[in-house]
Every structure is written in structure tokens, then in C-alpha cells.
Design an enzyme around this catalytic site. Structure first.
Site, mmCIF file in Angstrom:
data_model
loop_
_atom_site.group_PDB
_atom_site.id
_atom_site.type_symbol
_atom_site.label_atom_id
_atom_site.label_comp_id
_atom_site.label_asym_id
_atom_site.label_seq_id
_atom_site.Cartn_x
_atom_site.Cartn_y
_atom_site.Cartn_z
ATOM 1 N N HIS A 63 13.523 79.304 99.536
ATOM 2 C CA HIS A 63 14.462 78.409 98.864
ATOM 3 C C HIS A 63 15.886 78.974 98.973
ATOM 4 C CE1 HIS A 63 10.968 76.463 97.140
ATOM 5 N NE2 HIS A 63 11.733 75.625 96.447
ATOM 6 N N ASP A 94 3.891 37.136 70.910
ATOM 7 C CA ASP A 94 2.687 37.023 71.743
ATOM 8 C C ASP A 94 2.822 35.932 72.789
ATOM 9 O OD1 ASP A 94 1.201 39.070 70.771
ATOM 10 O OD2 ASP A 94 -0.169 37.861 69.584
ATOM 11 N N GLN A 123 -15.862 45.973 87.430
ATOM 12 C CA GLN A 123 -15.853 45.662 88.860
ATOM 13 C C GLN A 123 -14.487 45.167 89.326
ATOM 14 O OE1 GLN A 123 -17.815 44.294 86.549
ATOM 15 N NE2 GLN A 123 -18.082 42.084 86.811
ATOM 16 N N GLU A 149 1.248 49.150 67.011
ATOM 17 C CA GLU A 149 1.518 48.308 68.175
ATOM 18 C C GLU A 149 2.532 47.222 67.796
ATOM 19 O OE1 GLU A 149 -0.985 45.314 71.154
ATOM 20 O OE2 GLU A 149 -1.808 45.880 69.211
ATOM 21 N N HIS A 150 2.259 46.504 66.704
ATOM 22 C CA HIS A 150 3.160 45.482 66.176
ATOM 23 C C HIS A 150 3.593 45.893 64.776
ATOM 24 C CE1 HIS A 150 0.223 43.304 68.800
ATOM 25 N NE2 HIS A 150 1.326 42.791 69.303
ATOM 26 N N GLN A 161 -3.903 39.055 63.689
ATOM 27 C CA GLN A 161 -4.273 40.247 64.451
ATOM 28 C C GLN A 161 -5.751 40.575 64.276
ATOM 29 O OE1 GLN A 161 -1.739 40.998 66.231
ATOM 30 N NE2 GLN A 161 -2.927 42.415 67.446
ATOM 31 N N HIS A 218 -8.474 39.201 66.702
ATOM 32 C CA HIS A 218 -8.579 39.670 68.085
ATOM 33 C C HIS A 218 -9.966 40.232 68.390
ATOM 34 C CE1 HIS A 218 -5.025 39.272 70.532
ATOM 35 N NE2 HIS A 218 -4.254 39.544 69.507
ATOM 36 N N GLU A 236 13.764 83.532 90.847
ATOM 37 C CA GLU A 236 12.401 83.002 90.800
ATOM 38 C C GLU A 236 11.531 83.538 91.934
ATOM 39 O OE1 GLU A 236 12.991 78.802 88.395
ATOM 40 O OE2 GLU A 236 12.602 78.709 90.552
#
Length: 428
Positions: free
Chosen positions: A415, A356, A186, A322-323, A255, A258, A410
């Protein structure tokens, strides 16, 4: 943690696999909630807050009085820590400001870029089992430096309808414009479509659970930009025989706590080190309040024994973490070989926790292998580069015939004509 010893190329693919999340069932739920928020605005958001966060809200907006109250609920020590982290994050990101230069690509043709802030950005801050007030600093600080005119933050309230006070203190410190009590799908819908209370934004940033991630991906298809695709958090540690096993285990567990779908990967050239780390993980795990979560994450995790430091780095680049923590005697040499990683930590003392929270670098990073193509959040994430060019008559003489030829090849006659009329004008 499963141990692989001198894995084959086929096993590398298995090692690099992330925990599989089947989100087909939740996509329909996410779509329903998003459509309801688009149609009914605040009323729908409040109903979902009552259903999912068990909070009955008369208003979505957080007031200045609530932020003032939060200031009194956060210890002076934590406020000082927040200010220290904010100062370092500000210093690191302010240094990333873009300086455009005018380039004369050929005589009479001048091109340049300028960086313009995204006017309205939305920040999503999880507030469930771990209220991530540090993410407020990571997302709002560069937005403020970039010059975003409106920084909108959504975060879920508790059952009493209150937002975590540290989140509010961090938001005030970093310069957030407006804060709203809204979580989950939401909240993403409110920022993507706009409601009576929540402004519509142009780009949404921030982590979240699989519902939030699915919502971000759905709204990005037509309504709003997002920071990056993302999955569960992860770390890869490269450790040779000189590494500190206690430090390595602590990094892996930091880690793993988490979430149950997080993943940690240890790659080492020393079997003795792998065993020491395994023993340390067991010892430290038993001391953690979030032991059950970390334990589940370790089931998705691996230790890998390889023969050389080159193999360590090759496997890390294939994994694209990621790390990435490099605890080896030649960490500087290995750092030069990093191709795919979100954020890299060098040496025994550069724990991922530093990044972090307070070293200054950003912790909003690509996961699930997306480090092969995406950067972590930085100052450019909040900006657009607008390109300018100016042509003089001499510029038309220099590039006009080439433009005509290329447009004709083209089969784009209009153009070609746009240039032809200018060529004819300067001939007369």
C-alpha cells in the site's frame, strides 16, 4: 390486552418483547426446498406449487392475456383507487432522488458519488388470506423510478392457477417487467438462484409468512441481498385524554387483523382513555370478518398507563415500533422526540391505513424492533452509491506523505509503495 399501570424498568423489557416464533424446525424444511429449486429449477417450483398452493401449472409465467383478463375483473372504482395510490407513491418517492456533488477534500483531491439503480430486483407479494396488491405499488413504483432494468414479481396463484386480478392490475400500473406464479419458499429460491423461467435477481423485497422470511434470510447469506429482516406486523399508539377512543381502537384492530402473531401496543397517560379503548376494541372486534385472527393477536398485546408524555415517548422509542400513531394534543412536540420507528402518523386523522395504501409513504417497514437500525423501503433501497475520486499531482503532494505513514504503521508495505512510486514520479 393485558394492562400495565406505571410499569417498572424491569416490566418495560417485558412490554417490549414480541411474540416468540420458534423457527428452528422450519429452517430445515426451508433449506430443503431452496436446494431443490436451485437444483431442478422450474420443475421443482411447479411441484411445490402443486403441493402447497394446490395449483397444477403448465407454465410459471403470467401472460399479457391474463393481465388483460384481470383488467376486466377489477372494478373501475378499484382501478381508480389504485391509480390514485400509485400517483401519490410516485410523487413521494420521486422526491427522494439523490443529487451527488463533487467535493474537493483538499487541493488536487476531488471525491464524489453517483447513484446507480440495482439492475434486477425481485418482489414477493403474498396472495393467501390477504392478497396484498397494495404492496405491489409500494415495491414496484420506487423500483421503476430508480431505473431498475428488470422488475420481477412472484406471487402464489389460486387453485385454478390464476393470480389475484388486483395484483396483476397493480403490477401493470407500477411497471413490473415479469410476473410469475410462485409462492412461498419456492418463489424466493427461484428469484435468488434463477430457473429456466424466473430470472436471477440481485435483491429481493417483500413481506411473507415465517417460511418466506426464513427463506429470505437463508438466501441472503450468499446469493442475493434482501430489503430487511422482518417479523410480524405491529403498531404502537400513543394516546392522551384528548384522543378519540373509537379511532384508537380501530387503529389497534387494523393491525391486529394482519395475523395471529401480530402485536399492538397502547401507551396512554389516561386510565379513562385506556378503558374507553378497551370497550371500543371489544365492540369493533365483534364486527370484523377476521375476528378470530385479531382476537389471537390481542392476546400478544398490551395497554400501558404511564405518568407523562415523556414516559410515553421513552417507552415507544424502547419498543421501536413498525408503525407509530401519536394521538395527543402535543403530537408535533412528541414527533420531534421520535428516535426509533418505521413510519409515524400524527394527529387524530392520520390512520395507519392511509400509509398502507394511498398517502404516498411506503408501508414496507422494519418490524420486531429492527427500527432501531433499519429504514423502511425507500428510493435508496433500489440504488447503490458508487464512489469516485480523482487525484492530480498536487493531490499527491497534499496527501501522499500521510498515506505513506499510515500504510507503514499498518505494516502494509505494498500500500505504501503504491503511493511512493507516484510521489517519486512527480519529483522527477
Amino acid at each position: 390486552m393485558r394492562i400495565y399501570r406505571n410499569p417498572t424498568n424491569k416490566e418495560w423489557a417485558e412490554i417490549c418483547q414480541r411474540p416468540h416464533l420458534d423457527i428452528t424446525q422450519l429452517q430445515a424444511t426451508v433449506s430443503t426446498v431452496l436446494n431443490d429449486v436451485r437444483t431442478r429449477g422450474d420443475e421443482a417450483v411447479k411441484e411445490y406449487e402443486e403441493r402447497f398452493d394446490h395449483a397444477v401449472l403448465s407454465s410459471l409465467a403470467v401472460t399479457e392475456a391474463e393481465i388483460d383478463e384481470a383488467e376486466g375483473l377489477v372494478s373501475e372504482e378499484l382501478k381508480k383507487a389504485i391509480k390514485l395510490a400509485h400517483a401519490n407513491i410516485h410523487k413521494f418517492h420521486a422526491a427522494q432522488k439523490f443529487a451527488g456533488h463533487k467535493i474537493e477534500s483538499c487541493e488536487g483531491v476531488v471525491c464524489w458519488q453517483k447513484s446507480v439503480a440495482i439492475e434486477k430486483v425481485g418482489l414477493y407479494i403474498p396472495g393467501g388470506t390477504a392478497p396484498l396488491f397494495s404492496t405491489v405499488l409500494m415495491l414496484a413504483t420506487p423500483a421503476k423510478i430508480a431505473g431498475c432494468k428488470e422488475i420481477v414479481l412472484c406471487t402464489p396463484p389460486n387453485r385454478e392457477g390464476k393470480v389475484n386480478p388486483a395484483i396483476l392490475v397493480a403490477a401493470r400500473t407500477a411497471g413490473v417487467s415479469k410476473i410469475f406464479k410462485a409462492g412461498g419458499v419456492q418463489a424466493i429460491g427461484a428469484m435468488a438462484y434463477g430457473t429456466e423461467s424466473v430470472p436471477k435477481v440481485f435483491k429481493i423485497f417483500g413481506p411473507g409468512n415465517q417460511y418466506v422470511m426464513a427463506a429470505k434470510q437463508q438466501v441472503s447469506l450468499g446469493e442475493v441481498a434482501i430489503d430487511m429482516p422482518a417479523g410480524p406486523s405491529e403498531v404502537c399508539v400513543l394516546a392522551d385524554e384528548t384522543a378519540n377512543a373509537e379511532f384508537v381502537a380501530a387503529d389497534l384492530l387494523s393491525q391486529a387483523e394482519h395475523g395471529i402473531d401480530s402485536q399492538v401496543l397502547l401507551i396512554s397517560t389516561s386510565e379513562e382513555m385506556i378503558q374507553k379503548v378497551q370497550d371500543e376494541v371489544e365492540r369493533q372486534l365483534n364486527l370484523l370478518p377476521r375476528k378470530e385472527i385479531a382476537q389471537k393477536a390481542l392476546e400478544n398485546s398490551r395497554s400501558v398507563l404511564v405518568g407523562t408524555s415523556e414516559e410515553m415517548m421513552a417507552l415507544s422509542n424502547a419498543y421501536a415500533p413498525e408503525h407509530l400513531i401519536i394521538q395527543t394534543k402535543n403530537y408535533e412536540e412528541m414527533a420531534a422526540q421520535v428516535i426509533n420507528a418505521g413510519s409515524v402518523f400524527l394527529g387524530q386523522y392520520a390512520c395507519e391505513s392511509a400509509g398502507d395504501y394511498a398517502s404516498g409513504t411506503n408501508h414496507t417497514l422494519p418490524t420486531h424492533g429492527y427500527a432501531t437500525a433499519y429504514s423502511g423501503v425507500n428510493l435508496d433501497s433500489y440504488c447503490r452509491k458508487i464512489t469516485f475520486q480523482h487525484l492530480s499531482e498536487e493531490g499527491i503532494r497534499q496527501i501522499g506523505p500521510a498515506v505513506e505513514l499510515m500504510a507503514e504503521a499498518e505494516q502494509l508495505d505494498a500500500h505504501k509503495n503504491a503511493m511512493t512510486v507516484r510521489i517519486n514520479a512527480i519529483k522527477n
